[in-house]
Design an enzyme around this catalytic site. Structure first.
Site, PDB file in Angstrom:
ATOM      1  N   LYS A 346       3.179   7.140  -5.323  1.00 32.07           N
ATOM      2  CA  LYS A 346       3.929   8.392  -5.412  1.00 32.07           C
ATOM      3  C   LYS A 346       5.442   8.169  -5.421  1.00 32.07           C
ATOM      4  O   LYS A 346       5.943   7.126  -5.004  1.00 32.07           O
ATOM      5  CB  LYS A 346       3.514   9.343  -4.286  1.00 32.07           C
ATOM      6  CG  LYS A 346       2.118   9.921  -4.537  1.00 32.07           C
ATOM      7  CD  LYS A 346       1.719  10.989  -3.559  1.00 32.07           C
ATOM      8  CE  LYS A 346       0.378  11.605  -3.987  1.00 32.07           C
ATOM      9  NZ  LYS A 346      -0.106  12.619  -3.028  1.00 32.07           N
ATOM     10  N   ARG A 382      -6.553   7.963  -0.508  1.00 31.10           N
ATOM     11  CA  ARG A 382      -6.831   8.169  -1.938  1.00 31.10           C
ATOM     12  C   ARG A 382      -5.881   7.264  -2.714  1.00 31.10           C
ATOM     13  O   ARG A 382      -4.664   7.418  -2.639  1.00 31.10           O
ATOM     14  CB  ARG A 382      -6.617   9.639  -2.296  1.00 31.10           C
ATOM     15  CG  ARG A 382      -6.940  10.003  -3.745  1.00 31.10           C
ATOM     16  CD  ARG A 382      -6.693  11.493  -3.978  1.00 31.10           C
ATOM     17  NE  ARG A 382      -7.053  11.892  -5.343  1.00 31.10           N
ATOM     18  CZ  ARG A 382      -6.235  11.819  -6.376  1.00 31.10           C
ATOM     19  NH1 ARG A 382      -4.991  11.348  -6.201  1.00 31.10           N
ATOM     20  NH2 ARG A 382      -6.619  12.199  -7.578  1.00 31.10           N
TER      21      ARG A 382
END
Length: 416
Positions: A346, A382
Site C-alpha cells: 500500500k 491480506r
C-alpha cells in the site's frame, strides 16, 4: 457513547515464561493466570454518574494499600470530560464489574469492562469451507487474486480468467489459507464497476479455483448481486470494504447463503476517501463504524461468530492514521472478533521507504506483517506475496510463542 479500550492488556502467554522460571506447579500457574494479568484501560464517553462511581470505589477502598480495586485517573474535566484510565489486575477489574452489575444504571460500564477482560483471549474458532481456523498461535494468510485491469498492485497482470486461476493456484501452493478474488479495483480514486462486468470477471475464476483447490475462497465485493453469484460459484466469505454500507441487500444475501463476512472500515468511497481524511479519534471512530457494521450483519441473520473485522488501512486515512491504527490494533480486540489487516504494497508503505512504487514494496510489507504477528495483533493478513509473507510469519509467530529458555523454563516435576 461509553467505550473501554485496552491501552495494554497482558495475555496469559506473556506471563507463562515467568511462572515456569519460578518453578510453579501447573495448578498454581493456572490460578495466577486467572488473577494476575494486568490491564490499562482508557475509558471515553463516561457519564457523570459512572465517573463518580469509579472515583468512589478507589477512594472508599478499605483493603490494605487500597488494592481492592484498580487505580483510577480522571481526564481533564475542562478539555476531555468523560475520560479516564483504569489500571490494575484482572481480579481488581472483576470486583469493579461485580459492583457495577449490582446497579442497573451502571450496566453499560460493567459490560464495557467485561469486554476488555475478554479481549485478552483469542476469538472463537472460525469454519470456512470445511477448514477450521483457530486463533492465538499463528497468523493466517489471505492471498489476493485481482481480476481487474487497473489494480494499484499488479496493473492487470492477472486480468484474464486463465491467468487469474493459475495465479490463485500458485498462491494456494505457496501456502495461502484463503484466496480473496476481486473484480473491482478499490485503489484511491477508482470509479465503481457495473455488477454485470464484475460478475463476468470473477465468477469463472471462482469456479476454476473451486474445481482445483480446497483452499477457502473469499469474494471482495460490495454488491449483493455479485456476492450471490460468487457464493453459488463456491465462495464462502464475503469481504466487503464498505462494512455493509454500500448495498443494504448484501447482509441478507450473506446470511441466506450461510457465508462468513469480513467487514472493513472506510471513510467515504474509493473515489473520495483520500481527498482529505480527518478524525477526532481514529481508533474510536473505526471501532464505532465496525460495531455498527457487525450489528447490521447480526440483524440480517449472520451469526456473530462468522464475522471478521478489518480496520481498513489506506481507506480514508493519512499516513499517520494508518500507522496509529497499526500501533493500536489491540484496542480493536474489544470487538471479540477475528481481525484481518491489509497492508500489502500500500501507498503508505511507499511513503515510508522513500516513494518506492508498489512493485518494490515487498520488504516494507514484510516489515508490517512481522510487526503485527510479533505482537499477536492480527489473525489474518491480506497479501499479494504469499510465499515471502509465510516465511516472515513463521519467524514472527515462532518468536512470539517461544518458551525454550533453558532447563529452568520446563514444567517442574512433582516429587513423590
Amino acid at each position: 457513547m461509553l467505550r473501554a479500550r485496552p491501552v495494554r492488556a497482558d495475555r496469559p502467554a506473556d506471563l507463562e515464561p515467568a511462572f515456569l522460571r519460578m518453578g510453579l506447579p501447573t495448578p498454581a500457574r493456572e490460578y495466577l493466570l486467572e488473577k494476575l494479568p494486568a490491564f490499562h484501560v482508557l475509558l471515553t464517553g463516561l457519564e457523570r454518574e459512572q465517573g463518580r462511581f469509579l472515583s468512589g470505589l478507589f477512594a472508599e477502598s478499605t483493603a490494605p494499600g487500597r488494592e481492592e480495586f484498580p487505580s483510577w485517573v480522571a481526564g481533564d474535566p475542562r478539555t476531555r470530560p468523560g475520560t479516564g484510565l483504569l489500571s490494575g489486575r484482572k481480579d481488581q477489574f472483576e470486583r469493579v464489574i461485580s459492583e457495577a452489575k449490582a446497579r442497573p444504571e451502571l450496566a453499560g460500564l460493567a459490560a464495557a469492562l467485561a469486554r476488555v477482560l475478554e479481549s485478552a483471549l483469542p476469538p472463537a474458532p472460525l469454519v470456512l469451507g470445511g477448514r477450521t481456523f483457530t486463533f492465538g498461535t499463528r497468523t493466517y494468510v489471505m492471498g489476493v487474486v485481482n481480476v481487474t485491469p487497473d489494480s494499484f498492485s499488479d496493473g492487470g497482470r492477472y486480468f484474464g480468467t486463465e491467468s487469474a486461476v493459475a495465479h490463485g493456484l500458485r498462491l494456494a501452493e505457496a501456502g495461502a489459507d484463503v484466496l480473496d478474488v476481486g473484480g473491482e479495483s478499490t485503489r484511491p480514486g477508482s470509479p465503481p464497476v457495473p455488477a454485470e462486468e464484475e460478475m463476468a470477471r470473477i465468477v469463472p475464476v471462482i469456479q476454476g479455483l473451486r474445481a482445483r483447490t480446497d483452499v477457502p475462497i473469499s469474494v471482495d465485493t460490495t454488491k449483493a448481486a455479485v456476492a450471490r453469484e460468487a457464493l453459488k460459484a463456491g465462495a464462502v466469505l464475503i469481504n466487503d470494504i464498505s462494512g455493509f454500507t454500500f448495498d443494504p441487500e448484501l447482509p441478507r444475501v450473506t446470511a441466506e447463503a450461510g457465508a462468513a463476512c469480513c467487514l472493513m472500515h472506510i471513510q467515504g468511497t474509493p473515489e473520495t476517501m483520500q481527498k482529505d481524511p480527518r478524525y477526532d479519534d481514529v481508533v474510536d471512530e473505526v471501532l464505532a463504524f465496525l460495531e455498527d457494521a457487525v450489528a447490521r450483519a447480526v440483524a440480517a441473520g449472520v451469526p456473530r461468530e462468522r464475522v471478521l473485522v478489518d480496520p481498513g488501512i489506506g481507506f480514508g486515512k493519512t499516513l499517520g492514521h494508518n500507522l496509529f491504527l497499526l500501533r493500536r490494533l489491540e484496542e480493536l480486540r474489544v470487538l471479540g472478533l477475528p481481525l484481518l489487516v491489509g497492508t500489502s504494497r500500500k501507498g503508505f508503505l511507499g511513503k515510508l521507504v522513500g516513494g518506492k512504487p508498489a512493485n518494490e514494496r515487498l520488504a516494507a510489507t514484510l516489515g508490517s506483517v512481522a510487526a503485527m504477528a510479533g505482537a499477536g495483533d492480527a489473525d489474518f493478513v491480506r497479501v499479494h506475496d504469499v510465499s515471502e509473507v509465510k516465511d516472515a510469519l513463521a519467524v514472527a509467530d515462532a518468536v512470539r510463542e517461544a518458551l525454550e529458555g533453558g532447563s529452568l523454563y520446563q514444567s517442574p516435576k512433582v516429587r513423590g
